[in-house]
Scaffold this active site. Sequence first.
Site, short mmCIF file in Angstrom:
data_model
loop_
_atom_site.label_atom_id
_atom_site.label_comp_id
_atom_site.label_asym_id
_atom_site.label_seq_id
_atom_site.Cartn_x
_atom_site.Cartn_y
_atom_site.Cartn_z
N GLN B 115 -23.13 8.79 26.67
CA GLN B 115 -23.55 8.33 27.99
C GLN B 115 -24.90 7.63 27.87
OE1 GLN B 115 -23.12 12.26 29.94
NE2 GLN B 115 -21.74 11.24 31.36
N GLY B 116 -24.99 6.38 28.30
CA GLY B 116 -26.25 5.64 28.24
C GLY B 116 -27.01 5.80 29.55
N SER B 118 -30.70 7.87 29.99
CA SER B 118 -32.17 7.84 29.92
C SER B 118 -32.67 6.54 29.30
CB SER B 118 -32.68 9.00 29.07
OG SER B 118 -32.37 10.22 29.67
N SER B 150 -27.25 11.17 23.49
CA SER B 150 -26.66 12.21 22.63
C SER B 150 -25.49 11.62 21.86
CB SER B 150 -26.17 13.38 23.47
OG SER B 150 -27.23 13.94 24.19
N GLU B 233 -21.14 20.71 35.96
CA GLU B 233 -21.77 21.34 34.81
C GLU B 233 -22.82 22.37 35.21
OE1 GLU B 233 -21.05 21.10 31.35
OE2 GLU B 233 -19.39 20.75 32.68
#
Lengths: 366, 369
Positions: B115-116, B118, B150, B233
């Site tokens: 996931q892009g 930050s 990540s 989550e």
Amino acid sequence: MNSSTTSASERADFRASLRDFFTDTSPETRVREVIASDSGIDEAAWRGLATDLGVAGLLIPEEFGGQGMGMGEMAVALEEASRALAVVPLLASGVLAPIAIQLAGDAAVNVEVLPAIADGSEIITVALIDGAGVNTVARDENGWSVYGSKTAVLNARIANRILVVATTPSGTGLFLVDAKASGLVITPQQSLDLTRPTALVTFEGVAATRIGGEYSDALKALNAYGRIAVSAELLGMSEKLMEVSVEYAKTRVQFGKPIGAFQAIKHRCSEMFAHVESMRAAVETSSLVDPADGASLHEQSLVVKAYCARFAPWVAEATIQVHGGIGFTWEHCAHLYLRRVKTDEILFGDALSCRNQLQQLLGLTA
Amino acid sequence: MDALLADLREFLANALPAWRAKWPDQDTWEAKLDWQRTMAEGRWTTATWPEEFGGRGLGTMEMLAIEDVVAQYGAPQIPGMIGVKNVAPTLMRFGNDEQRKSVAKIANTDEFWCQGFSEPGAGSDLASLRTRAVIDGDEFVINGQKVWTSNGMYATHMQLLARTDPDAPKHKGISAIIVPIDTPGLEVRPIKQINGGAEFAEVFFTDVRVPVANLIGPLNEGWNVTMTTLGHERAGVAVFAGRLEQRIRNLVEDVTKSDTQISPIIADELAEFYVESRVLGMMGRQMLAKIAGGVAPGSESSVIKMVWSELSQRVDTTVMELAGIDGITGDANDAKVGYLTARSATIAAGTSDIVKNIIGDRVLGLPRD
């Protein structure tokens, strides 16, 4: 002791009715009046709580005129009463005395004493802590007599009778004495907590009724319930203090904005909230422990008291800090809470002493 | 639930030894991917997915119970957690038919997603991100930089958040876009962390072109598209609470069983940890009970996250103290790495400082700065 059988929503209803009751009977102006009168009790509030609402008999089985409930329900009452700073002997006469008596398991005394507590006709307190350098003893001299002194006896001046834990020739015993008995002297103390006066009680051969037999195991359980009870009080007061602080942070303007917009204040309030939520989880969980599970009760009471005794004073001190100068005045309620919080912190062992006992349970110290 | 967990135990009792036998070095990437495939074949990683996507259609409570059993068996975490937990649910909910074809591939590791989110200038304040995606014909042209991505080095695809309307309020001008990692103009560099690991990457975009058809959900709705699935989550922090409680029980047991003499101060610190972790565990169990009763958790997740991160950090500091001189020589390597790694506890997924702002603003209703 009965276990708690009510549901969470029933306890929420109970809380709401108590909140209304104390809002009516025990506003801060009334609390200050009672404190100033030096009577040591808000008679009207106690009558309403003990008799009309039946809270004095909450922990007393129905066969003795009580409501047959458990600590889960009583924790709610303690939270609400302390939140309102009600000047009532709930901890002493509604919690500690009924538990102390029931733990002794003396059928005759149950019949004679519990109904008087349940209907509010008698206030009975518990004398647990020996005076400095004293070992309070009981001797069988054609009937038991108590010698010694007890300190920090809650509500002693308004009590009809006093339960005394004393050393016997063979161990530990629980004794009941009349507060007006010959040889018994009650000396009021300069109590930190203005809403719950304590006294030094001295016994010079005071005639006593022994309740049950060897009391050392019962005393351990009584202390566990005591820790849970004062933790519930600490929760109730902490929650109220958090609300007072947040409200002040929203309305007090300095440097052109409400002080709650400053992160230093905001973060302090958020930490208060986190501690209050933690205390709530701990109090709810520990007050619902099955009374038959003595080991669990003992351990959880140490955990909850270690937590609340450490962080409730933090919340009370932070309240004064958030309020600045006004928080240091007699007229602001913060010190009334701080005084009661610090008292509850010490009663039944402060955080360090609870952790010391946990260290032993965990095998960290011999 | 009991039957489900019995099935899982039987599955793990067979699959884990077989996997261990197959991969002498279980730390390799291939070994980890193989474990994820094994778990996916059993439909255990995808248990909360609807059955039409190869899941079991189970709820949060069942998933948490599954994860507990998996942890009890000492099974490794699957490497594609972000794809399975975050990306796939987003695609199932907001993706078109073409995009949804990725869901099965995410489970079996044919595709590996990152996931892009930050950026160097958008960490805790994610919505201030500045990577731009400009529509040119039927393509997005993307320029900018992502950081702390990540598993960025292993990814085949990225779910990118980019600004598509610079004039809109900051939450309103963001879109979620699928970017294959092998697209020209995209460069991935690993970030070496203070603990020596490199689980994150920086990703640079220079005139990266992808079809407008890669948009997930409506244009400029990327914030809602992404945050809706992240919400699921939050229940996970309750599990973190329970694990920290267990970790401290284990630490206390290790200390009492070892010959090491501990000072009264360390003994009291351990007792403090014990008290605070027990209370944290109680909060976690109350939150789970609430979820089980069908009540959406409110502020609990923020409070638990804040308490968990600060407590776990203190625990690693004390483990380092217990290691003494071995902590600096590396003879107690776990203590050293744990201490360094723990710095991230109060940073990742919203710094403690920001969590306190969120509680102050949203829960207590304090005025914003």
